[in-house]
Design an enzyme around this catalytic site. Sequence first.
Site, mmCIF file in Angstrom:
data_model
loop_
_atom_site.group_PDB
_atom_site.id
_atom_site.type_symbol
_atom_site.label_atom_id
_atom_site.label_comp_id
_atom_site.label_asym_id
_atom_site.label_seq_id
_atom_site.Cartn_x
_atom_site.Cartn_y
_atom_site.Cartn_z
ATOM 1 N N CYS A 114 6.957 -50.799 5.280
ATOM 2 C CA CYS A 114 7.705 -50.615 3.739
ATOM 3 C C CYS A 114 8.393 -52.643 3.068
ATOM 4 C CB CYS A 114 9.715 -50.501 4.626
ATOM 5 S SG CYS A 114 9.293 -49.191 5.192
ATOM 6 N N HIS A 236 15.398 -53.001 -0.105
ATOM 7 C CA HIS A 236 14.023 -51.651 0.355
ATOM 8 C C HIS A 236 15.619 -50.555 0.563
ATOM 9 C CE1 HIS A 236 11.883 -48.959 2.361
ATOM 10 N NE2 HIS A 236 12.533 -49.434 3.841
ATOM 11 N N ASN A 266 14.336 -42.659 2.705
ATOM 12 C CA ASN A 266 13.728 -43.959 2.714
ATOM 13 C C ASN A 266 12.627 -43.734 2.604
ATOM 14 O OD1 ASN A 266 12.155 -46.098 3.562
ATOM 15 N ND2 ASN A 266 13.209 -46.209 5.770
HETATM 16 O O1 UT7 Z 1 12.528 -49.048 6.517
HETATM 17 C C1 UT7 Z 1 11.656 -49.596 7.422
HETATM 18 C C2 UT7 Z 1 13.248 -49.833 8.480
HETATM 19 N N1 UT7 Z 1 13.837 -49.263 8.863
HETATM 20 C C3 UT7 Z 1 15.052 -48.732 8.880
HETATM 21 O O2 UT7 Z 1 15.906 -49.969 8.662
HETATM 22 C C4 UT7 Z 1 16.382 -47.899 10.647
HETATM 23 C C5 UT7 Z 1 16.761 -49.026 10.987
HETATM 24 N N2 UT7 Z 1 17.789 -47.950 12.036
HETATM 25 C C6 UT7 Z 1 18.906 -47.936 11.652
HETATM 26 O O3 UT7 Z 1 18.869 -47.397 10.051
HETATM 27 C C7 UT7 Z 1 19.570 -46.777 12.815
HETATM 28 O O4 UT7 Z 1 19.483 -47.674 13.679
HETATM 29 C C8 UT7 Z 1 19.568 -45.119 12.471
HETATM 30 C C9 UT7 Z 1 20.319 -44.640 11.382
HETATM 31 C C10 UT7 Z 1 18.829 -44.704 12.784
HETATM 32 C C11 UT7 Z 1 20.714 -44.037 13.712
HETATM 33 O O5 UT7 Z 1 21.840 -44.795 14.255
HETATM 34 P P1 UT7 Z 1 22.156 -45.451 14.615
HETATM 35 O O6 UT7 Z 1 23.915 -45.519 14.322
HETATM 36 O O7 UT7 Z 1 21.433 -46.333 15.014
HETATM 37 O O8 UT7 Z 1 22.522 -44.507 15.723
HETATM 38 P P2 UT7 Z 1 22.104 -44.373 16.703
HETATM 39 O O9 UT7 Z 1 20.416 -44.303 17.088
HETATM 40 O O10 UT7 Z 1 22.777 -44.737 17.939
HETATM 41 O O11 UT7 Z 1 22.156 -42.828 17.583
HETATM 42 C C12 UT7 Z 1 23.835 -42.589 18.367
HETATM 43 C C13 UT7 Z 1 23.217 -41.302 18.566
HETATM 44 C C14 UT7 Z 1 22.510 -40.493 20.123
HETATM 45 O O12 UT7 Z 1 23.926 -39.852 20.417
HETATM 46 P P3 UT7 Z 1 24.122 -39.993 21.755
HETATM 47 O O13 UT7 Z 1 23.608 -40.551 22.436
HETATM 48 O O14 UT7 Z 1 24.949 -41.553 20.924
HETATM 49 O O15 UT7 Z 1 25.253 -38.673 22.288
HETATM 50 C C15 UT7 Z 1 21.472 -39.601 19.638
HETATM 51 O O16 UT7 Z 1 21.235 -38.796 20.384
HETATM 52 O O17 UT7 Z 1 23.520 -40.085 17.280
HETATM 53 C C16 UT7 Z 1 22.027 -39.069 18.505
HETATM 54 N N3 UT7 Z 1 20.932 -38.537 16.853
HETATM 55 C C17 UT7 Z 1 21.378 -37.526 16.540
HETATM 56 N N4 UT7 Z 1 22.669 -36.566 16.240
HETATM 57 C C18 UT7 Z 1 22.351 -36.033 14.989
HETATM 58 C C19 UT7 Z 1 20.514 -39.469 16.658
HETATM 59 N N5 UT7 Z 1 19.845 -38.890 15.626
HETATM 60 C C20 UT7 Z 1 20.310 -37.687 15.148
HETATM 61 C C21 UT7 Z 1 20.697 -36.984 14.378
HETATM 62 N N6 UT7 Z 1 21.983 -35.961 14.475
HETATM 63 N N7 UT7 Z 1 20.142 -37.087 13.558
#
Ligand code: UT7
Length: 309
Positions: A114, A236, A266
């Site tokens: 990225c 980005h 992205n």
């Molecule tokens: O381009 C390179 C750089 N990349 C980035 O900048 C990405 C950086 N990271 C992010 O943007 C975020 O961390 C994400 C969008 C990937 C995730 O957001 P988050 O607020 O950190 O969510 P999380 O990983 O804490 O997930 C929370 C919950 C989990 O459930 P429990 O354990 O709380 O019950 C996951 O299982 O959301 C669940 N979950 C989903 N639910 C529905 C994870 N993916 C999904 C999904 N749909 N697709």
Amino acid sequence: MIHSKIIGTGSYLPAKMLSNYDLEKIVDTSHDWIFSRSGIVERHFAADNELTSDLALQASRKAIEAAGIKADEIDLIIVATTTPDQTFPSTACILQDKLGITNGSPAFDMQAVCGGFVYALNTADLYIRGGQAKTVLVVGAEVLSRILDWNDRTTCVLFGDGAGAVVLRASDEPGIVVSKLHADGVHRNMLKAAPLISMDGKSVFKFAVKVLSEVVEELLEDQKLTGSDIDWLVPHQANIRIIEATAKKLGLEMSNVVVTVATHGNTSAASIPLALDTAVRDGRIKAGQNILIEAVGGGFTWGAVLIKW
Ligand code: UT7
């Protein structure tokens, strides 16, 4: 003194579009989750017969047309991509052929995920200022849909395909003002493709906010500028929350930030040139403005570039 001026931009999104509601039908996810966590509403995916070089070709043709030059005037091509057509030859060489450029000028790919477009722009600037190139085509192009893990709902909903291109030309007027690039391989396992994308989202999120704020601060301090000197932040496009956090640290209103993540997802190295072209064509970015671009990606790589448009 020689400067590198962006004289044309172009972009291309494949026709096929998938909304979050479309993804609900193939993955255990929801529009509300994707939108609230990332700001993404829809993304474009390349057709089965569309390659990274095809997307790059469409974006490049538009940038070349906007620049008002002939393709054969291009004396360097750099393609930033993490999804090349094949291991070799480089996508840049394939693009050179597809553009019909036969002047023998160099062409190569740049792999910084990225961070790729920021790295490529800096490299193009160095070639121009060093007198080794006069008219450079810099492209960010990706078909990330080919390396998504459809069994991993935490990543497969975040990415899209697309391409953006800029033409830079040697000029007496200021253009690229300064670039700051960094990498730290210690974090290489936080986000990788082996061969499918996997990511520790939470760690990447925290790391991204930290290093983007640091590199933007480093650049502004170097130029003795503040956030209020920036007309447009073109970040980005990975996650609206990361974009908002960086803008806040800069003291910038979101009305001074170009945001395309909702409709593009992205697109890795393509995201900044896609966003730049969007804001140039809709008239937001104008001559004389200060444009700040910044990116962070796998590697980890990160950087920022200040451009006098
Ligand atoms: O381009 C390179 C750089 N990349 C980035 O900048 C990405 C950086 N990271 C992010 O943007 C975020 O961390 C994400 C969008 C990937 C995730 O957001 P988050 O607020 O950190 O969510 P999380 O990983 O804490 O997930 C929370 C919950 C989990 O459930 P429990 O354990 O709380 O019950 C996951 O299982 O959301 C669940 N979950 C989903 N639910 C529905 C994870 N993916 C999904 C999904 N749909 N697709």
